[in-house]
Motif scaffolding. Structure first.
Motif: not given
Ligand SMILES: [Zn+2]
Length: 238
Positions: A112, A11, A14
């Motif tokens: 993730h 994302h 991140d």
């Molecule tokens: Zn993330």
């Protein structure tokens, strides 16, 4: 494009939170850096994809990266599927990064840990000569994993003491995530800005402390480190 470093994550924001300081430092050292967001973060509770894209562009300017792109993988559905791996292999062939930074392969959020696998397998695929893609085959030389959260193993820590303030500005560029409108502040997932600030500070300080500096970002590499000069090894033992 021949990037020196490409940081890849699920994302937008991140990368800023896990290895932003290292990217700023590499830029200062004269390296060409880049970021690839796998998704646009469209499943996030706050902020529209448009706002998040603007915030990501602002953060990229603060980090001084030469490239920031989005792979267009659906948020909350990051998977190491053939389709996504091929899309990633094409981008790797276009950007030709020597070093790729990936998220650690264990995480609470499925996006993730899937980003970690997708990242690794996409880099591998990019080097296969028989793969039917237009671009020249290319495989990165080095893969590093970000392990900034507590309890994750690391093989080395980058001193980001001088880069910490700039990294902080890049993270705070995500106003929709960390500075929501008053009406949204009662939501359960809202992380107050002072809380975020304290958390960022604590994590970076803990990691810095491991090597005797104020702020640090830890990484793991699967290979052993090769050392030429044992006399010049940094970090005091006693
Ligand atoms: Zn993330």
């Amino acid at each position: 494009m021949n990037l020196d470093i490409l940081a890849l994550a699920a994302h937008p924001d991140d990368v800023e939170l896990t290895c932003g300081g290292t990217l700023i430092k590499a830029r200062k050292q004269g390296y060409k850096t880049g970021i690839l967001d796998l998704t646009a973060g469209e499943m996030g509770t706050r902020g529209t994809p448009e706002t998040r894209a603007k915030e990501a562009a602002r953060a990229a300017r603060i980090l001084g990266v030469s490239y920031r792109g989005s792979l267009g993988v659906p948020d909350s559905d990051v998977q190491p599927s053939r389709q996504h791996k091929l899309a990633l292999a094409r981008v790797i062939r276009q950007l030709r990064p020597r070093t790729v930074i990936l998220p650690y392969w264990e995480a609470r959020h499925p996006d993730h840990y899937h980003a970690s696998t997708l990242g690794y397998e996409g880099c591998f695929l990019a080097g296969l000569k028989q793969l039917a893609l237009e671009e020249e085959p290319f495989r990165p030389f080095k893969i590093l994993y970000c392990t900034s959260f507590e309890g994750m193993p690391a093989t080395f820590v980058v001193d980001i003491t001088r880069e910490y303030e700039t990294r902080r500005r890049a993270i705070l560029a995500y106003g929709s995530q960390f500075r929501p409108a008053k009406s949204e502040r009662k939501q359960r997932v809202y992380l107050a800005i002072d809380e975020l600030d304290a958390k960022m500070d604590l994590l970076a300080r803990r990691n810095g402390d491991l090597i005797g500096v104020k702020y640090g970002e830890p990484f793991l590499q699967k290979e052993l480190l090769q050392i030429e000069d044992v006399v010049k090894l940094p970090v005091r033992s006693i």
